[in-house]
Scaffold this motif. Sequence first.
Motif, PDB file in Angstrom:
ATOM      1  N   GLN A 109      -4.604   7.411  -3.690  1.00  0.00           N
ATOM      2  CA  GLN A 109      -5.894   7.387  -3.007  1.00  0.00           C
ATOM      3  C   GLN A 109      -5.945   6.213  -2.036  1.00  0.00           C
ATOM      4  OE1 GLN A 109      -8.776   9.218  -3.199  1.00  0.00           O
ATOM      5  NE2 GLN A 109      -7.989  10.708  -4.661  1.00  0.00           N
ATOM      6  N   GLY A 110      -6.360   6.487  -0.826  1.00  0.00           N
ATOM      7  CA  GLY A 110      -6.623   5.432   0.138  1.00  0.00           C
ATOM      8  C   GLY A 110      -8.107   5.087   0.093  1.00  0.00           C
ATOM      9  N   ALA A 111      -8.547   4.228   0.981  1.00  0.00           N
ATOM     10  CA  ALA A 111      -9.948   3.810   1.007  1.00  0.00           C
ATOM     11  C   ALA A 111     -10.873   4.983   1.306  1.00  0.00           C
ATOM     12  CB  ALA A 111     -10.137   2.707   2.044  1.00  0.00           C
ATOM     13  N   THR A 112     -10.381   5.964   2.034  1.00  0.00           N
ATOM     14  CA  THR A 112     -11.235   7.094   2.399  1.00  0.00           C
ATOM     15  C   THR A 112     -10.817   8.391   1.743  1.00  0.00           C
ATOM     16  OG1 THR A 112      -9.880   7.531   4.344  1.00  0.00           O
ATOM     17  CG2 THR A 112     -11.801   6.094   4.646  1.00  0.00           C
ATOM     18  N   GLY A 113      -9.918   8.356   0.760  1.00  0.00           N
ATOM     19  CA  GLY A 113      -9.496   9.579   0.078  1.00  0.00           C
ATOM     20  C   GLY A 113      -7.998   9.616  -0.074  1.00  0.00           C
ATOM     21  N   PRO A 114      -7.447  10.812  -0.290  1.00  0.00           N
ATOM     22  CA  PRO A 114      -6.008  10.932  -0.501  1.00  0.00           C
ATOM     23  C   PRO A 114      -5.220  10.420   0.694  1.00  0.00           C
ATOM     24  CG  PRO A 114      -7.121  12.988  -1.042  1.00  0.00           C
ATOM     25  CD  PRO A 114      -8.127  12.086  -0.401  1.00  0.00           C
ATOM     26  N   THR A 115      -4.096   9.796   0.424  1.00  0.00           N
ATOM     27  CA  THR A 115      -3.227   9.297   1.472  1.00  0.00           C
ATOM     28  C   THR A 115      -2.557  10.462   2.159  1.00  0.00           C
ATOM     29  OG1 THR A 115      -2.800   7.349   0.147  1.00  0.00           O
ATOM     30  CG2 THR A 115      -1.273   7.774   1.945  1.00  0.00           C
ATOM     31  N   MET A 116      -2.510  10.428   3.454  1.00  0.00           N
ATOM     32  CA  MET A 116      -1.881  11.496   4.216  1.00  0.00           C
ATOM     33  C   MET A 116      -0.677  10.923   4.957  1.00  0.00           C
ATOM     34  SD  MET A 116      -3.817  14.131   3.766  1.00  0.00           S
ATOM     35  CE  MET A 116      -4.801  15.221   4.726  1.00  0.00           C
ATOM     36  N   ALA A 117       0.397  11.675   4.951  1.00  0.00           N
ATOM     37  CA  ALA A 117       1.558  11.338   5.762  1.00  0.00           C
ATOM     38  C   ALA A 117       1.408  12.123   7.064  1.00  0.00           C
ATOM     39  CB  ALA A 117       2.839  11.730   5.041  1.00  0.00           C
ATOM     40  N   SER A 118       2.118  11.714   8.069  1.00  0.00           N
ATOM     41  CA  SER A 118       2.071  12.446   9.331  1.00  0.00           C
ATOM     42  C   SER A 118       3.363  13.211   9.505  1.00  0.00           C
ATOM     43  CB  SER A 118       1.887  11.491  10.509  1.00  0.00           C
ATOM     44  OG  SER A 118       0.619  10.902  10.450  1.00  0.00           O
ATOM     45  N   ASP A 119       3.233  14.453   9.966  1.00  0.00           N
ATOM     46  CA  ASP A 119       4.440  15.211  10.262  1.00  0.00           C
ATOM     47  C   ASP A 119       4.855  14.909  11.694  1.00  0.00           C
ATOM     48  OD1 ASP A 119       2.739  16.653  11.888  1.00  0.00           O
ATOM     49  OD2 ASP A 119       2.826  18.497  10.710  1.00  0.00           O
ATOM     50  N   ALA A 120       5.864  15.601  12.188  1.00  0.00           N
ATOM     51  CA  ALA A 120       6.408  15.330  13.520  1.00  0.00           C
ATOM     52  C   ALA A 120       5.354  15.485  14.611  1.00  0.00           C
ATOM     53  CB  ALA A 120       7.590  16.252  13.800  1.00  0.00           C
ATOM     54  N   LYS A 121       4.357  16.313  14.379  1.00  0.00           N
ATOM     55  CA  LYS A 121       3.320  16.527  15.383  1.00  0.00           C
ATOM     56  C   LYS A 121       2.146  15.573  15.187  1.00  0.00           C
ATOM     57  CE  LYS A 121       4.415  21.400  15.791  1.00  0.00           C
ATOM     58  NZ  LYS A 121       3.954  22.762  15.553  1.00  0.00           N
ATOM     59  N   GLY A 122       2.233  14.694  14.178  1.00  0.00           N
ATOM     60  CA  GLY A 122       1.156  13.756  13.921  1.00  0.00           C
ATOM     61  C   GLY A 122       0.031  14.330  13.091  1.00  0.00           C
ATOM     62  N   GLU A 123       0.205  15.586  12.602  1.00  0.00           N
ATOM     63  CA  GLU A 123      -0.828  16.196  11.780  1.00  0.00           C
ATOM     64  C   GLU A 123      -0.697  15.690  10.357  1.00  0.00           C
ATOM     65  OE1 GLU A 123      -0.195  20.358  12.262  1.00  0.00           O
ATOM     66  OE2 GLU A 123      -0.638  20.300  14.390  1.00  0.00           O
ATOM     67  N   GLY A 124      -1.820  15.461   9.686  1.00  0.00           N
ATOM     68  CA  GLY A 124      -1.785  14.945   8.326  1.00  0.00           C
ATOM     69  C   GLY A 124      -1.337  15.987   7.318  1.00  0.00           C
ATOM     70  N   ILE A 125      -0.453  15.598   6.434  1.00  0.00           N
ATOM     71  CA  ILE A 125      -0.043  16.433   5.315  1.00  0.00           C
ATOM     72  C   ILE A 125      -0.098  15.582   4.058  1.00  0.00           C
ATOM     73  CG2 ILE A 125       1.385  18.072   6.600  1.00  0.00           C
ATOM     74  CD1 ILE A 125       3.828  16.429   5.809  1.00  0.00           C
ATOM     75  N   ARG A 126      -0.432  16.190   2.952  1.00  0.00           N
ATOM     76  CA  ARG A 126      -0.529  15.457   1.700  1.00  0.00           C
ATOM     77  C   ARG A 126       0.853  15.056   1.201  1.00  0.00           C
ATOM     78  NH1 ARG A 126      -5.522  15.464  -0.271  1.00  0.00           N
ATOM     79  NH2 ARG A 126      -6.948  17.075   0.362  1.00  0.00           N
ATOM     80  N   ASN A 127       0.896  13.901   0.515  1.00  0.00           N
ATOM     81  CA  ASN A 127       2.129  13.456  -0.110  1.00  0.00           C
ATOM     82  C   ASN A 127       2.503  14.417  -1.235  1.00  0.00           C
ATOM     83  OD1 ASN A 127       2.461  11.141   1.486  1.00  0.00           O
ATOM     84  ND2 ASN A 127       0.993  10.028   0.227  1.00  0.00           N
ATOM     85  N   LEU A 128       3.755  14.378  -1.647  1.00  0.00           N
ATOM     86  CA  LEU A 128       4.284  15.307  -2.639  1.00  0.00           C
ATOM     87  C   LEU A 128       3.450  15.336  -3.912  1.00  0.00           C
ATOM     88  CD1 LEU A 128       6.559  17.246  -3.478  1.00  0.00           C
ATOM     89  CD2 LEU A 128       7.792  15.244  -4.337  1.00  0.00           C
TER      90      LEU A 128
END
Length: 162
Positions: A2-21
């Motif tokens: 969890q980050g300060a604003t919710g689940p931590t998101m990684a960025s894919d090659a296009k910069g779109e957020g995806i959830r960690n494994l």
Amino acid sequence: MQGATGPTMASDAKGEGIRNLDEQLCFAVYSTAHAFNRLYRPFLTELGLTYPQFLAMLVLWERDGQTVTAIGDRLMLDSGTLTPLLKRLEASGLIARARSRDDERRVLVHLTAEGRALRGKAGAARNAVPCAVEDSGVEKERLLADVLSLRGALRRAVEAEG
């Protein structure tokens, strides 16, 4: 995580957020299924069965003399996966397959005496998971209902795509 604003998101090659494994529901279900298989493995090794073969035997222990199609439907397996599995069970002497007298297109699967006897020996495997689940503090009936509901929703989504 969890980050300060919710689940931590990684960025894919296009910069779109995806959830960690570890935040992926699909991975949680996949890795839990893998843990179930590891829990069953020592019991099934003693029985000379793989987990998919054990599932096929469970279906036949519930009701002997089913068609290959009915077993496949129950296990959600296509004939390309199920047929080799049944052939191995037959080679092991646990089942017998025969064409239906009424309709030769249908193949019926029956337990042999050895297959019926194996049911009594399989008790340890059938009891291993409930004990592990109870020890986890998870309410088994609610979890089962939730997983079955999820499976139904996923099947409907696949059918809608289809």
